[in-house]
Design a protein around this motif. Structure first.
Motif, PDB file in Angstrom:
ATOM      1  N   VAL A  70     -20.241  -3.045  19.476  1.00  0.00           N
ATOM      2  CA  VAL A  70     -21.437  -4.261  19.160  1.00  0.00           C
ATOM      3  C   VAL A  70     -22.628  -3.829  19.466  1.00  0.00           C
ATOM      4  N   PRO A  71     -23.509  -3.928  18.349  1.00  0.00           N
ATOM      5  CA  PRO A  71     -24.880  -3.529  18.902  1.00  0.00           C
ATOM      6  C   PRO A  71     -25.542  -3.960  19.970  1.00  0.00           C
TER       7      PRO A  71
ATOM      8  N   ARG B 273     -27.695  -7.095  19.472  1.00  0.00           N
ATOM      9  CA  ARG B 273     -26.894  -8.417  18.998  1.00  0.00           C
ATOM     10  C   ARG B 273     -26.663  -9.251  20.371  1.00  0.00           C
ATOM     11  N   LEU B 274     -26.114  -8.825  21.547  1.00  0.00           N
ATOM     12  CA  LEU B 274     -25.965  -9.789  22.430  1.00  0.00           C
ATOM     13  C   LEU B 274     -26.936  -9.469  23.679  1.00  0.00           C
TER      14      LEU B 274
ATOM     15  N   VAL C  44     -22.405 -14.843  21.248  1.00  0.00           N
ATOM     16  CA  VAL C  44     -21.977 -14.530  20.093  1.00  0.00           C
ATOM     17  C   VAL C  44     -22.304 -15.801  19.088  1.00  0.00           C
TER      18      VAL C  44
END
Length: 336
Positions: free
Chosen positions: A91-92, A95-96, A128
């Protein structure tokens, strides 16, 4: 007349669903399956299938990563997400990650939610979906002295609703307090209390370490002049209790640094409450057991000498950085 031929497995809707449910619970599994054909895409994107997929893999979810950051310096740093998986499941980090112009402190993560102290209020963040819920502290709970935990509601609509459990040592009486917020009612419940283990000691406090969920109970560490107790909150009965840690687990009350670092964990061999402690390069695993007389006590299980398993020098040291309760993994930090 010959009976009709059975449909090939991948043409049988029910059988295909059962096969897809058993794909590895990795971020790339369902997107890749959805590229096979339109029919597979319809199945994997169905919300009912998504719920079944999460339920099927609830006992072995992947560890996507962890959150870290410097929360007490100016300019304020964002809460960074550090991925632990390799491509194509990585997951980049951006992104979170959560940008903020205020001082944030992560109180814990559970069930896909992050509980954050965004002084003077609480923030429940779904990284998310991107949803954020801000909560005011209930009366009597000082943000600087309270700790808390977040979890999905045990009700049928658990994917939507959540609970927040706060604990604090009362400033006005020698009692530990707890309060539960429910997103279903949008309100805090009644106060729950139990006496502090050290009577009128002014040093008693709940540690900032995240709570650990074992079975139906949340556990926090309690510090006073010696770190010797755990605070248990039973989610089913909504009750508080205090129990002693295994012997010789001490703490410097002023610095808050334990001489033998440890974390609550799920015990080996059938679950239950356990503790992992680190002293030097030695790790000890403890388990809480109840005897025939109904008296509970700690029993030492395995001892692991990590310097015999890893290449470590005399200047190295070990501390526990965190614990992933769904995976029953402890993360250790070495000095070098």
């Amino acid at each position: 007349m010959l009976p009709p031929a059975a449909a090939p497995p991948l043409d049988d809707e029910n059988l295909l669903t059962e096969i897809l449910l058993r794909l590895p619970p990795l971020p790339s599994s369902l997107p890749r399956a959805s590229l096979v054909c339109k029919r597979w895409r319809c199945l994997t994107s169905d919300p009912a299938f998504s719920r079944r997929f999460r339920l099927h893999h609830r006992r072995n979810p992947p560890l996507l990563g962890y959150f870290h950051g410097v929360f007490d310096e100016i300019p304020f740093e964002p809460i960074h997400f550090e991925p632990t998986l390799e491509a194509p499941n990585r997951v980049p980090p951006g992104r979170l990650s959560l940008q903020s112009d205020s001082n944030l402190h992560v109180l814990g993560c559970r069930h896909g939610l992050v509980l954050i102290l965004d002084w003077p209020q609480l923030l429940v963040w779904d990284p998310v979906a991107g949803h954020q819920h801000r909560l005011a502290y209930p009366p009597g709970f000082d943000p600087d002295k309270s700790n808390g935990a977040v979890l999905r509601s045990a009700a049928g609509a658990g994917e939507v609703h959540f609970q927040v459990v706060l604990v604090v040592v009362s400033d006005y009486e020698e009692r530990l307090l707890a309060c539960v917020y429910s997103s279903e009612t949008g309100a805090w419940g009644s106060l729950i209390s139990t006496p502090t283990p050290s009577g009128d000691s002014p040093d008693t406090r709940v540690w900032w370490e995240p709570a650990v969920l074992v079975g139906d109970s949340l556990y926090w560490m309690i510090a006073d002049t010696t770190l010797s107790n755990l605070l248990e909150f039973d989610l089913k009965t909504e009750s508080l209790a205090v129990m002693q840690l295994p012997p010789e687990k001490s703490c410097d009350a002023e610095s808050g640094v334990s001489h033998e670092h440890f974390t609550v964990m799920q015990a080996e061999g059938g679950g239950g409450l356990g503790v992992l402690s680190v002293s030097g390069f030695t790790v000890q695993l403890w388990k809480r057991k109840t005897g025939f007389d109904g008296v509970a006590s700690w029993e030492m299980g395995r001892t692991v000498e990590l310097d015999k398993l890893l290449s470590m020098g005399s200047q190295d040291f070990l501390t526990i950085q965190g614990y992933a309760e769904d995976n029953n993994l402890a993360f250790l930090w070495t000095g070098t």
